[in-house]
Design an enzyme around this catalytic site. Structure first.
Site: not given
Ligand code: MG
Length: 383
Positions: A169, A196, A222, A248, A271, A298, A331
């Site tokens: 992250k 991301d 991302e 996503e 997703d 996602h 993922e």
């Molecule tokens: Mg993400």
């Protein structure tokens, strides 16, 4: 195989240790799970990504009464019917999340009734094992000088478990993000790393972080910028080399068409519990391939969505094809989630960073009814 009954289950659990990312901290997990019962004795299960209580209302009050009595085998016909029923006021958002979970449950039921796994229904498995990347390294409420070594240690732990790829992250603040990007690369020189931001940056900040990702050879960047400003992707892409991944927060083939048309995006991440379900995800994949780009799901939630994404990737091809294609990575969220780890009697098996594609009919994962009761805070039933 007529739809006889549609149940919804709002599941909730509280977390031992809250964790955060660029937007907020989580101290609980919620999900809406949908159970579709047919008159043939077969049931299908699906899940929705998004606010469980709001989506529950959309399923119970709107879609469920309209599709009771339909033949669950007709997944695309039911999708089209639901789409037209809510088209004038809901071409996306939580209504589409509701449709996604219903669609997923129909795919599960269809597979079970035909004796075929979802990957077979999606056109056939091209692989029996799907390589995963670990999603983790979320923030803890600690001073940055204590947090950074813990995050790096967490990443090294995933590598030791056998993950050859993982995603961090970013988006806390650019100074911390840069330090983290460099520190993890130094600790893991040979691991595929991605980052991301969950749309945390304005364009100049995204360029700055993108250059750090370039320098450290990260695999993708991302959601670098807001989905509200898709024209930024092209501007960002012109300044940095790291591929841009996003999607996503997007839904339906029409949403992704606009995203692609704006340019700059190299990897789509729909997703399956939100984009319109497995039915729509296949259309988005086709759309992506016509533009020469790839779609990898996602995944955030429980085993149903993980299984759906595993089947989707088992049946995927890499654009462009070649003898030694790049892996399309699954993922695999490693944050605390009892709804993923304690709700099911049969799960997607992940070992040493590889997911085995379920071969049982349907999605191939099974909810434990007793566990369901412990997490279920509100259920509905429509007949
Ligand atoms: Mg993400």
């Amino acid at each position: 195989m007529k739809i006889e009954c549609i149940r919804t289950h709002h599941l909730r659990c509280h977390l031992d240790k809250p964790f955060g990312f660029s937007q907020w901290f989580y101290d609980q997990r919620n999900v809406l799970v949908i159970e579709i019962v047919t008159d043939s004795g077969v049931s299908g299960w699906g899940e929705c990504y998004g606010p469980a209580d709001v989506i529950q209302s959309a399923v119970e009050k709107f879609y469920a009464p309209r599709i009771i009595g339909m033949d669950a085998i007709n997944t695309d016909a039911i999708w089209q019917f639901m789409w037209r029923a809510s088209l004038d006021f809901a071409r996306g958002g939580v209504m589409m999340a509701a449709m996604s979970g219903i669609d997923m449950a129909l795919w599960d039921a269809k597979g079970k009734s035909l004796g075929l796994s979802v990957s077979e229904l999606m056109g056939g498995r091209q692989r029996d094992v799907v390589p995963c990347y670990a999603t983790g390294m979320y923030y803890l409420d600690l001073p940055e000088d204590e947090l950074l070594p813990l995050l790096v240690e967490e990443g090294v732990g995933y590598a030791n478990e056998g993950f050859k790829a993982m995603k961090i992250k970013v988006g806390k603040n650019p100074d911390f993000d840069e330090k983290f990007i460099y520190a993890l690369r130094e600790a893991l020189p040979n691991t595929e790393l991605m980052a991301d931001s969950n749309h945390a940056f304005d364009l100049p900040e995204a360029i700055r972080i993108g250059r750090a990702l370039d320098a450290c050879k990260y695999g993708w960047f991302e959601e670098p910028v807001s989905p509200q400003h898709p024209h930024f992707f092209k501007q960002l892409h012109e300044k940095i080399d790291v591929p841009i991944a996003t999607g996503e927060c997007e839904q339906t083939r029409w949403g992704y068409q606009k995203l692609i048309e704006n340019g700059g995006v190299q990897l789509l991440q729909a997703d399956l519990a939100y984009c319109g379900g497995p039915s729509e995800a296949l259309k988005i994949r086709t759309l992506a391939s016509t533009h020469g780009i790839n779609m990898i799901p996602h995944v955030w939630g429980t085993q149903l969505n993980l299984a759906a994404a595993t089947h989707f990737l088992a049946s995927a091809y890499h654009e462009p094809g070649r003898a030694e294609p790049r892996d399309l990575l699954l993922e695999y969220d490693r944050t605390e989630n009892p709804l993923r780890d304690e709700l099911y009697s049969e799960m997607v098996e992940v070992k040493k960073g590889q997911a085995t594609v379920p071969t049982a009919p349907g999605l191939g994962v099974t909810i434990d009814r007793n566990a369901l009761k412990t997490f279920d805070i509100n259920g509905t039933e429509t007949r």
